[in-house]
Design an enzyme around this catalytic site. Structure first.
Site, PDB file in Angstrom:
ATOM      1  N   TRP A 148       0.804  -1.220   0.000  1.00  0.00           N
ATOM      2  CA  TRP A 148       0.000   0.000   0.000  1.00  0.00           C
ATOM      3  C   TRP A 148       0.838   1.272   0.000  1.00  0.00           C
ATOM      4  CZ3 TRP A 148       1.790   2.496   4.183  1.00  0.00           C
ATOM      5  CH2 TRP A 148       2.197   1.750   5.286  1.00  0.00           C
ATOM      6  N   ASN A 149       2.140   1.189   0.299  1.00  0.00           N
ATOM      7  CA  ASN A 149       2.901   2.441   0.427  1.00  0.00           C
ATOM      8  C   ASN A 149       3.163   3.103  -0.916  1.00  0.00           C
ATOM      9  OD1 ASN A 149       4.662   0.258  -0.125  1.00  0.00           O
ATOM     10  ND2 ASN A 149       6.415   1.385   0.688  1.00  0.00           N
ATOM     11  N   LYS A 172      -2.530  -9.340  -6.692  1.00  0.00           N
ATOM     12  CA  LYS A 172      -3.231  -9.098  -5.444  1.00  0.00           C
ATOM     13  C   LYS A 172      -2.771  -7.728  -4.959  1.00  0.00           C
ATOM     14  CE  LYS A 172      -4.038  -9.034  -0.942  1.00  0.00           C
ATOM     15  NZ  LYS A 172      -3.584  -7.877  -0.118  1.00  0.00           N
ATOM     16  N   ALA A 173      -3.630  -6.726  -5.161  1.00  0.00           N
ATOM     17  CA  ALA A 173      -3.303  -5.355  -4.787  1.00  0.00           C
ATOM     18  C   ALA A 173      -3.780  -5.083  -3.359  1.00  0.00           C
ATOM     19  CB  ALA A 173      -3.950  -4.376  -5.768  1.00  0.00           C
ATOM     20  N   GLY A 225       6.968  -6.452   0.365  1.00  0.00           N
ATOM     21  CA  GLY A 225       6.356  -6.277   1.673  1.00  0.00           C
ATOM     22  C   GLY A 225       7.362  -6.493   2.781  1.00  0.00           C
ATOM     23  N   SER A 226       6.871  -6.885   3.935  1.00  0.00           N
ATOM     24  CA  SER A 226       7.713  -6.996   5.124  1.00  0.00           C
ATOM     25  C   SER A 226       8.554  -8.265   5.093  1.00  0.00           C
ATOM     26  CB  SER A 226       6.845  -6.987   6.382  1.00  0.00           C
ATOM     27  OG  SER A 226       6.110  -8.196   6.483  1.00  0.00           O
ATOM     28  N   GLU A 247      11.083  -8.453  -2.660  1.00  0.00           N
ATOM     29  CA  GLU A 247      11.591  -7.120  -2.312  1.00  0.00           C
ATOM     30  C   GLU A 247      11.028  -6.799  -0.940  1.00  0.00           C
ATOM     31  OE1 GLU A 247      11.582  -3.580  -1.274  1.00  0.00           O
ATOM     32  OE2 GLU A 247      10.310  -3.110  -3.007  1.00  0.00           O
ATOM     33  N   CYS A 281      10.343   1.553   1.704  1.00  0.00           N
ATOM     34  CA  CYS A 281      11.248   0.456   2.058  1.00  0.00           C
ATOM     35  C   CYS A 281      12.712   0.871   1.938  1.00  0.00           C
ATOM     36  CB  CYS A 281      10.971  -0.760   1.188  1.00  0.00           C
ATOM     37  SG  CYS A 281      10.963  -0.418  -0.589  1.00  0.00           S
TER      38      CYS A 281
END
Length: 475
Positions: A148-149, A172-173, A225-226, A247, A281
């Site tokens: 989402w960022n 998948k957004a 993502g994380s 990533e 990130c």
């Protein structure tokens, strides 16, 4: 407003009744809802992607490039509406949203050209009657998970890269920012991408990832993502022998030597740290400043942070918007409280702003001990740490101390110093004496716990191609 799914060339609200709430992070108010995909919807998307791949992989590279260039033009035409959707649902200032939306066309154009240049090669054989070739072929249907960022900047790389290589994709957004994703997919739809080649779903992340990754139809997984989620999805993909691009998070060092223009570098540091409220990130977090200029740099950096205009991203002159949701506010307060308890000095900020929306002050911590959480965990918010170093080797050691390796920044007028920093720091990307990351023509990706593989650049399309070696004995 209900945001919809796109499956097999058609927009649908899905087979179920589950919906997610859309919130404006500047006000906390509900502004709509998003349809959640059920297993039946995911199965339909998988079937569509499998059929779409058969068509798209046999479409000539020239034709794929033509369609992608048309999608790029459409993305530019609708960049204004996409930017407004980003600001409304994600919160970043409209100026930043316009930059993100405006770059989508450039990313698609880059991949459109790369689509025509997936060259193989001929290997000289040991006998005259033998021909040896290396061919690059699309890996197959792709499951792409974007955050989402940067709801457009990350998503467009995944979709355009997959399509350029000849793959189909189920994207998948993020449920927090669905509208801009829908508008982007509409550009590919209107450009003439065949049904089933691009599919868009929203829903419960764990449900979708488990279902898609374990399906034999999916041949490649791309995730941004994380680190914890990346580890889980990477392990799940490995169980099913799926190729991955990961990533993940970062904790970028920003090393400032004592021979720089202090005001200029402090100003750039403030801009990079508090861009998107620090929810980047590759955002610098550990500002490592040489002793001789430490106090002057810290004063300039703190002054810049204090002078940032924080507010609703759609308002004129706002330089930093809210964090994405209330959970980030709690996380920021926890990082600050822990650092101060361990002996750090709070130079500015440290608290949420007001009771409406999800605003947090631009925050600067100084002389932070290594035991503080913010020195070891990615804050992913508007918190900067400014610490000092004496010897360049000490700065390199601190830069490499953490398991992250996504991005790093370094500043010096002396080439012997920049050369040592370039060679000594363990990172997937490094920007020296300026900000030079994330252009369409450059690879974006990390090493160590920050993931593997790259998006963007010529490396980006390779992630979606397999290598086939052919040795043919001529009759």
């Amino acid at each position: 407003m209900t945001a919809s799914l796109f499956i097999n060339g058609k927009w649908t609200e899905g087979t179920g009744t589950r919906r997610g709430k859309l919130l404006n992070p500047s006000t906390g108010a509900e502004i709509g809802e998003v349809a959640f995909a059920e297993k039946a919807d995911l199965n339909a998307a998988l079937t569509a992607a499998e059929a779409g791949f058969r068509v798209w992989s046999q479409t000539s590279a020239y034709e794929r490039s033509r369609i992608l260039r048309k999608a790029a033009d459409l993305a530019r035409q609708h960049a204004g509406a996409i930017a407004e959707a980003i600001t409304r649902e994600q919160g970043k200032p409209l100026a930043e949203a316009r930059m993100e939306a405006g770059s989508a066309g450039d990313h698609i154009d880059w991949y459109a050209e790369e689509a025509r240049r997936t060259y193989g090669r001929v290997i000289p054989a040991r006998t005259p009657s033998t021909q040896q070739m290396v061919l690059f072929e699309p890996v197959g249907p792709v499951a792409a998970f974007s955050p989402w960022n940067f709801p457009i900047g990350q998503l467009v790389r995944k979709i355009a890269g997959a399509l350029a290589a000849g793959c189909s994709v189920i994207a998948k957004a993020p449920e927090e920012t669905p509208t801009c994703a829908i508008k982007l997919v509409e550009c590919f739809e209107r450009a003439g991408v065949p049904a089933g080649v691009v599919n868009l779903v929203f829903g419960v992340p764990s449900e979708i990832s488990e279902h898609l990754i374990t399906s034999p139809i999916i041949r490649k997984v791309s995730f941004t993502g994380s680190v914890p989620v990346g580890r889980h999805l990477g392990a799940l993909s490995a169980q099913h022998l799926k190729r991955t691009t990961m990533e993940l998070g970062g904790h970028a060092p920003f090393i400032v030597c004592d021979d720089v223009d202090i005001a200029a570098i402090a100003g750039l540091g403030v801009a990079l740290k508090f861009r998107n409220a620090g929810q980047v990130c590759a955002s610098p977090t550990r500002f490592l400043v040489q002793d001789g200029i430490y106090d002057a740099f810290l004063d300039a950096f703190v002054s810049g942070a204090k002078n940032l205009k924080v507010g609703d991203g759609s308002a004129e002159g706002v330089q930093m918007g809210p964090v994405a949701h209330a959970r980030r506010l709690d996380a920021m307060e926890g990082f600050v409280r822990d650092a101060v308890e361990k002996g750090a000095e709070l130079k500015t900020g440290g608290s949420r702003i007001g009771n409406e929306g999800f605003f947090f002050e631009p925050t600067v911590l100084a002389d932070v001990p290594l035991s503080a959480r913010v020195m070891n965990e990615e804050p992913f918010g508007p918190i900067a740490v400014v610490n000092r170093f004496n010897d360049l080797e000490d700065a390199i050691a601190e830069a490499n101390r953490l398991p992250y390796g996504l991005a790093a920044f370094a500043f010096s007028k002396r080439t012997d110093r920049t050369d040592r920093l370039m060679r000594g720091i363990e990172t997937g990307m490094m920007s020296i004496n300026h900000f030079g990351l994330a252009a369409p023509e450059t690879p974006f990706g990390g090493i160590k716990d920050s993931g593997h593989g790259s998006e963007g650049g010529s490396e980006g399309i390779q992630a979606y191609l397999t290598t086939k070696f052919v040795s043919q004995l001529n009759a």
